[in-house]
Design a protein around this motif. Structure first.
Motif: not given
Lengths: 156, 403
Positions: B200-209
């Motif tokens: 598996h892979v992490v495809t996206r990191i989410r979050g603003r600050e």
């Protein structure tokens, strides 16, 4: 333990031998030799530590606990600690909660006990680092400077 | 420290230049146990292992420069090396040395190296940095973490964060098998029921600050299959995606770097392609066990002492190359007529494998290996009598392969 046989990986050393542990049949030499507490047969170990680990892990698993404790000292905020012998696995969470909430006053030397005979288990928690660290001796004076005007200052 | 102690023991004057304000290197933040089982027949924590060398070093009359960074190594006309050091304690120093031993260790691959898409919020750390924060500074990097990479550092931190009161949601590993040693899978993941998502892979990191979550997807045919992906809510991402030997200074000094290891090519004396510059430890190739780092460093220290003492060098040495299914072998030369020691890594995962040493294509030595995998370095020790004598006019190329 009710399974006939358990397969587990030994963690006594980095080799990670795959162990098979099962109850010795009663009346056999191993059942007689090991007594009531550990009538287990361990296979797959490449050294004696594996045999001990395999038996204990199924009957009374234990773990060496390592953590760091706060010192309230700005230069060295944490001192790393360890149990001086393995602790019953079920008690590890409680010990950790206490350690991570506790404080150690500096100075402390590697091996000093910061907790003795925790909850009557006989397990002590000791420091694994000397803090503040032993002083590094001042460097010997630098040799005569061969070059011109920009003298490199002698090491302090 | 091990190399310095060996050199000092032979009566040579030695300086150690260390960038931190303490001795011990990465061991000081490795507060878990498992070190020294081979070397000291004891189960030590990192700081305890380091202390076995720090004490003797301070007593041996070795000059130690702390808070000091080497910025260049240059050749002088008289054949010595000028090492320029910047130090907050004494400004700029120039150390003149007959030999330099490189032992700078590794740095970590980071998000930029692997290119995880998404926003760039706070809360993304390399595992080693998180380890330093927790174990030396006494800070928690976050409360709910996802760990990328099942290398040993990632596994150790999965456990450490859990012990320190964080929630570790899972470990995500791109390969179909874990990178770290089995022992760590057991005592860091299984013990705490932390899921391991292989392939598996992490495809996206989410979050603003601050990190708010990650998208994870399985690989299908080598690419992320978004349709079968899932989202995890977390505030921290730890990256354990590889170590890179720290060879900026080495390369600038003209040292040839082996792309298979990330470290210098070295001969049987651990000397690099630049005369007078030697290398050992993690800067040479990434080790699994500190016991082997010490062994390699002591061999290096002994070689430096021998060469400075006037022992003859190069002509007797022959080339060593990785053979089938072997990623690399270190050192890159062997000496006929004496014992030779190597470290190597397999490219494959295999049970009941055979390690084969050939000289000019002819098999010379064969050893049975019950299990090989890329993440477990192999130590190979060959006695003088096991290898043929050097043949005049032949390459005498040694290849080490696995089948």
């Amino acid at each position: 333990m009710s399974e006939a046989e358990a397969r587990l990986v030994c963690i006594a050393c980095p080799k990670g031998c795959l162990l098979t542990v099962r109850k010795a049949a009663s009346g056999t030499a191993s059942a007689a030799a090991s007594g009531t507490a550990s009538a287990m047969v361990v296979e797959g170990n490449r050294c004696p530590k594996g045999e001990v680990y395999g038996r204990e892990e199924l009957i009374a698993p234990r773990r060496t606990v390592t953590a760091s404790m706060r010192t309230d000292c700005g230069d060295h905020p944490c001192v790393p600690v360890r149990t001086d012998r393995p602790l019953a696995r079920g008690m590890v969470r409680d010990l950790l909660r206490e350690l991570y909430a506790g404080r150690v006053k500096l100075p402390v030397r590697l091996g000093d006990a910061v907790v003795r005979d925790w909850r009557g288990t006989g397990v002590c928690v000791v420091a694994t680092r000397t803090l503040p660290p032993d002083q590094v001796p001042p460097v010997r004076q630098a040799g005569p400077e061969a070059e011109g005007d920009d003298q490199v200052p002698a090491a302090q | 420290m091990a190399a310095a102690l060996r050199l000092r023991g032979k009566g040579l004057s030695v300086s150690v230049v260390e960038r931190e304000d303490y001795l011990g290197g990465i061991l000081i933040q490795c507060i878990h146990n498992g070190f020294g089982l081979h070397r000291f027949r004891a189960d030590l924590t990192g700081p305890e292992y380091a202390s076995r060398f720090i004490g003797p070093l301070l007593e041996a009359g070795v000059d130690v420069h702390l808070d000091a960074t080497v910025i260049s190594i240059a050749a002088e006309t008289d054949g010595t090396r000028a090492v320029t050091v910047c130090s907050s304690r004494c400004g700029v120093l120039r150390l003149e040395a007959r030999a330099v031993v490189l032992a700078m260790g590794c740095r970590e691959r980071n998000r930029g190296n692997i290119g995880i898409a998404g926003t760039r919020p706070a809360g993304v750390f390399t595992a080693g940095l998180a380890q330093r924060l927790v174990n030396i500074e006494g800070c928690l990097p976050g409360r709910r973490a996802v760990i990328v990479g099942s290398g040993d550092i990632g596994l150790i931190m999965a456990r450490r964060l859990t012990l320190a009161g964080c929630e570790v949601l899972c470990v995500v590993e791109i390969q179909p098998y874990p990178s770290g040693i089995v022992r760590n899978i057991v005592q860091c993941l299984n013990d705490f029921s932390i899921p391991l998502h292989l392939g598996h892979v992490v495809t996206r990191i989410r979050g603003r600050e601050r990190v708010e979550g990650v998208d994870v997807a399985p690989l299908a045919g080598g690419a992320p299959d978004a349709g079968r992906g899932f989202r995890l809510d977390c505030d921290t991402v730890l990256l354990s995606v590889g170590l890179v030997p720290e060879n900026e200074i080495s390369a600038r000094a003209g040292v040839r770097i082996n792309r298979a290891t990330g470290g210098p090519y070295v001969d049987a004396d651990h000397q690099t392609s630049v005369d007078g510059i030697y290398a050992c430890g993690n800067v040479l190739h990434v080790h699994d066990l500190v016991d082997y780092v010490t062994e390699e460093a002591e061999a290096c220290g002994d070689s430096v002492a021998r060469r400075l003492g006037g022992a003859a060098a190069g002509s007797a040495q022959q080339r060593v190359a990785p053979g089938a299914n072997v990623r690399y072998v270190v050192p890159n030369s062997w000496v006929p007529g004496r014992s030779n020691g190597f470290f190597l890594r397999s490219l494959v995962v295999k049970n009941d494998a055979e390690l084969v040493v050939s000289i000019d294509g002819r098999e010379a030595v064969s050893r049975r290996l019950s299990h090989v995998q890329p993440s477990e370095m192999i130590r190979l020790s060959l006695e003088a009598g096991e290898l043929p004598a050097a043949r005049e006019g032949q390459g005498n190329l040694m290849e080490v392969g696995i089948r």
